[in-house]
Write a protein that holds these residues in place. Structure first.
Motif, PDB file in Angstrom:
ATOM      1  N   GLY A  81      28.129  28.248  32.237  1.00 16.98           N
ATOM      2  CA  GLY A  81      27.395  29.419  31.791  1.00 16.98           C
ATOM      3  C   GLY A  81      26.139  29.594  32.624  1.00 16.98           C
ATOM      4  N   THR A  82      25.609  30.806  32.619  1.00 17.41           N
ATOM      5  CA  THR A  82      24.420  31.062  33.426  1.00 17.41           C
ATOM      6  C   THR A  82      23.147  30.585  32.752  1.00 17.41           C
ATOM      7  OG1 THR A  82      24.315  33.290  32.501  1.00 17.41           O
ATOM      8  CG2 THR A  82      25.374  33.035  34.647  1.00 17.41           C
TER       9      THR A  82
ATOM     10  N   LYS B  28      29.124  20.811  46.219  1.00 20.57           N
ATOM     11  CA  LYS B  28      29.959  20.794  47.417  1.00 20.57           C
ATOM     12  C   LYS B  28      31.234  21.618  47.228  1.00 20.57           C
ATOM     13  CE  LYS B  28      27.574  17.696  49.886  1.00 20.57           C
ATOM     14  NZ  LYS B  28      26.387  17.531  49.028  1.00 20.57           N
ATOM     15  N   CYS B  29      31.392  22.187  46.032  1.00 24.29           N
ATOM     16  CA  CYS B  29      32.575  22.993  45.745  1.00 24.29           C
ATOM     17  C   CYS B  29      32.119  24.328  45.155  1.00 24.29           C
ATOM     18  CB  CYS B  29      33.503  22.258  44.776  1.00 24.29           C
ATOM     19  SG  CYS B  29      32.853  22.141  43.098  1.00 24.29           S
ATOM     20  N   PRO B  30      33.008  25.299  45.057  1.00 22.67           N
ATOM     21  CA  PRO B  30      32.619  26.590  44.482  1.00 22.67           C
ATOM     22  C   PRO B  30      32.133  26.455  43.045  1.00 22.67           C
ATOM     23  CG  PRO B  30      34.704  26.772  45.646  1.00 22.67           C
ATOM     24  CD  PRO B  30      34.388  25.314  45.581  1.00 22.67           C
ATOM     25  N   VAL B  31      31.106  27.222  42.712  1.00 22.55           N
ATOM     26  CA  VAL B  31      30.567  27.258  41.347  1.00 22.55           C
ATOM     27  C   VAL B  31      30.800  28.648  40.780  1.00 22.55           C
ATOM     28  CG1 VAL B  31      28.518  27.022  39.897  1.00 22.55           C
ATOM     29  CG2 VAL B  31      28.809  25.534  41.892  1.00 22.55           C
ATOM     30  N   LEU B  32      31.433  28.703  39.634  1.00 27.97           N
ATOM     31  CA  LEU B  32      31.698  29.974  38.963  1.00 27.97           C
ATOM     32  C   LEU B  32      30.784  30.072  37.753  1.00 27.97           C
ATOM     33  CD1 LEU B  32      33.355  32.554  38.663  1.00 27.97           C
ATOM     34  CD2 LEU B  32      35.178  31.209  37.599  1.00 27.97           C
ATOM     35  N   ALA B  33      29.825  30.988  37.807  1.00 36.26           N
ATOM     36  CA  ALA B  33      28.835  31.156  36.738  1.00 36.26           C
ATOM     37  C   ALA B  33      29.228  32.350  35.868  1.00 36.26           C
ATOM     38  CB  ALA B  33      27.452  31.360  37.339  1.00 36.26           C
ATOM     39  N   ILE B  34      29.308  32.108  34.559  1.00 40.51           N
ATOM     40  CA  ILE B  34      29.758  33.146  33.621  1.00 40.51           C
ATOM     41  C   ILE B  34      28.576  33.647  32.800  1.00 40.51           C
ATOM     42  CG2 ILE B  34      31.439  33.716  31.832  1.00 40.51           C
ATOM     43  CD1 ILE B  34      32.656  32.657  34.486  1.00 40.51           C
ATOM     44  N   PRO B  35      28.311  34.955  32.818  1.00 43.29           N
ATOM     45  CA  PRO B  35      27.173  35.498  32.063  1.00 43.29           C
ATOM     46  C   PRO B  35      27.333  35.304  30.553  1.00 43.29           C
ATOM     47  CG  PRO B  35      28.042  37.118  33.612  1.00 43.29           C
ATOM     48  CD  PRO B  35      29.035  36.004  33.550  1.00 43.29           C
ATOM     49  N   SER B  36      26.213  35.254  29.847  1.00 47.78           N
ATOM     50  CA  SER B  36      26.234  35.138  28.389  1.00 47.78           C
ATOM     51  C   SER B  36      27.019  36.285  27.771  1.00 47.78           C
ATOM     52  CB  SER B  36      24.811  35.166  27.841  1.00 47.78           C
ATOM     53  OG  SER B  36      24.050  34.116  28.366  1.00 47.78           O
ATOM     54  N   GLY B  37      27.896  35.939  26.856  1.00 49.63           N
ATOM     55  CA  GLY B  37      28.604  36.969  26.103  1.00 49.63           C
ATOM     56  C   GLY B  37      29.714  37.673  26.849  1.00 49.63           C
TER      57      GLY B  37
ATOM     58  N   LEU C  18      22.947  41.032  36.442  1.00 56.39           N
ATOM     59  CA  LEU C  18      24.235  40.435  36.778  1.00 56.39           C
ATOM     60  C   LEU C  18      25.065  40.406  35.500  1.00 56.39           C
ATOM     61  CD1 LEU C  18      25.816  39.021  39.053  1.00 56.39           C
ATOM     62  CD2 LEU C  18      25.052  36.866  38.086  1.00 56.39           C
ATOM     63  N   ASN C  19      26.089  41.235  35.442  1.00 58.75           N
ATOM     64  CA  ASN C  19      26.854  41.329  34.197  1.00 58.75           C
ATOM     65  C   ASN C  19      28.320  40.976  34.369  1.00 58.75           C
ATOM     66  OD1 ASN C  19      27.623  43.515  35.683  1.00 58.75           O
ATOM     67  ND2 ASN C  19      26.874  45.078  34.266  1.00 58.75           N
ATOM     68  N   VAL C  20      28.670  40.373  35.498  1.00 62.75           N
ATOM     69  CA  VAL C  20      30.042  39.920  35.725  1.00 62.75           C
ATOM     70  C   VAL C  20      29.994  38.472  36.229  1.00 62.75           C
ATOM     71  CG1 VAL C  20      30.950  42.214  36.234  1.00 62.75           C
ATOM     72  CG2 VAL C  20      30.089  40.786  38.098  1.00 62.75           C
ATOM     73  N   PRO C  21      31.090  37.740  36.089  1.00 60.15           N
ATOM     74  CA  PRO C  21      31.130  36.378  36.638  1.00 60.15           C
ATOM     75  C   PRO C  21      30.801  36.371  38.125  1.00 60.15           C
ATOM     76  CG  PRO C  21      32.970  36.715  35.161  1.00 60.15           C
ATOM     77  CD  PRO C  21      32.312  38.055  35.317  1.00 60.15           C
ATOM     78  N   PHE C  22      30.191  35.287  38.541  1.00 60.53           N
ATOM     79  CA  PHE C  22      29.652  35.186  39.903  1.00 60.53           C
ATOM     80  C   PHE C  22      30.128  33.874  40.523  1.00 60.53           C
ATOM     81  CE2 PHE C  22      25.533  34.368  42.438  1.00 60.53           C
ATOM     82  CZ  PHE C  22      26.039  35.013  43.552  1.00 60.53           C
ATOM     83  N   LEU C  23      30.928  33.983  41.586  1.00 56.47           N
ATOM     84  CA  LEU C  23      31.460  32.806  42.272  1.00 56.47           C
ATOM     85  C   LEU C  23      30.655  32.547  43.542  1.00 56.47           C
ATOM     86  CD1 LEU C  23      33.750  30.637  42.495  1.00 56.47           C
ATOM     87  CD2 LEU C  23      35.040  32.329  43.818  1.00 56.47           C
ATOM     88  N   VAL C  24      30.047  31.374  43.620  1.00 58.01           N
ATOM     89  CA  VAL C  24      29.267  30.999  44.794  1.00 58.01           C
ATOM     90  C   VAL C  24      30.010  29.907  45.557  1.00 58.01           C
ATOM     91  CG1 VAL C  24      27.038  30.223  45.663  1.00 58.01           C
ATOM     92  CG2 VAL C  24      27.153  31.492  43.510  1.00 58.01           C
TER      93      VAL C  24
END
Length: 283
Positions: A115-116, A139-148, A269-275
């Motif tokens: 979660g973010t 060292k790997c992709p991080v997928l951050a999911i916004p609240s709600g 930022l209102n959508v999942p974010f993959l870094v």
């Protein structure tokens, strides 16, 4: 099997991120590592060596962590019945970033999904400090999911790029994998400032086009805009389900996303974010 790390502080936000991960990878064989880290609020060497041990604080925290992770696994398995998903419980007396580093050395992860914000997240903070530290160190992709954010298949993926890096297959593999599994379209967004692409940029763009040859993708060029404005405007025209960036030295990533206030970066930022980290080895 994919190895996916799911850090949790038992907050609603971390539960939301876990649900997203289980849904996103529902058709794939996965090992999900449920990780809870715990440290006393007062965290210094003298206190740790003397006070905490004598009062059994660490034992109490470990027990609470282990019970919490076990309860969480039962909650997941009750809601999502999937024989292709295996869960591994980890309770660790450590900080989150150090534990992730140690885990990654022992067993490389394909993704970290979190979660973010944490349990004490404030509305005006874009990313909680844990999320920021994990993104910087991972060292790997991080997928951050916004609240709600309720799960929706990432059918439309937005990938802003300045074409300043020579793309590697391993860097774009997470994008390709998700696009293939979700039958997504990838929108590559470039902001121009009145100049044609340089020879280097054009070469990198063509390389990206080749690497994306197995998925549906389209290139967009928007003139004379702030990058954040361009992203925001694109989201208004196209229902983007996932924002992706490669965190490289040439990107605007750190300046953009490591600010604490939403108003400082100009959009929500209102959508999942993959870094995706840039320090991947060449295939």
């Amino acid at each position: 099997m994919k190895n996916i790390l799911l850090p949790t502080d038992f907050s609603d936000n971390s539960w939301n991120a876990i649900q997203y991960a289980v849904e996103l990878f529902k058709d794939e064989k996965c090992n999900f590592f449920l990780l809870n880290t715990y440290t006393p609020i007062i965290y210094d060497v003298e206190y740790m060596n003397v006070g905490a041990a004598s009062f059994g604080l660490i034992d109490a925290m470990r027990e609470a962590s282990e019970k919490g992770v076990s309860k969480l696994q039962k909650k997941i398995e009750k809601k999502y019945v999937n024989s292709d998903h295996k869960f591994i419980q980890i309770s660790s007396f450590n900080t989150l970033t150090f534990e992730i580093q140690e885990l990654s050395e022992a067993k490389p992860m394909d993704y970290i999904v979190m979660g973010t914000k944490g349990a004490t997240g404030l509305d005006e903070v874009l990313f909680g400090s844990n999320t920021v530290h994990v993104i910087k160190k991972a060292k790997c992709p991080v997928l951050a999911i916004p609240s709600g954010f309720s799960f929706e298949a990432p059918k439309e993926i937005l990938f802003p790029s300045d074409y300043e890096i020579s793309f590697k297959k391993k860097q774009v593999k997470p994008i390709v994998d998700i696009a293939l599994s979700q039958t997504s379209k990838v929108h590559v967004l470039n902001v121009s400032y009145g100049y044609d692409l340089s020879e280097k940029q054009e070469k990198n763009k063509q390389k990206l086009n080749t690497l994306f040859n197995t998925i549906s993708h389209v290139f967009h060029s928007v003139p004379d805009q702030n990058v954040t404005e361009a992203i925001s405007e694109f989201q208004q025209k196209t229902r983007v389900n996932l924002l992706v960036m490669i965190n490289n030295k040439h990107s605007f990533f750190e300046n953009l996303f490591f600010k604490s206030k939403i108003k400082e970066i100009g959009f929500h930022l209102n959508v999942p974010f993959l870094v995706i980290p840039s320090n991947t080895k060449k295939d």
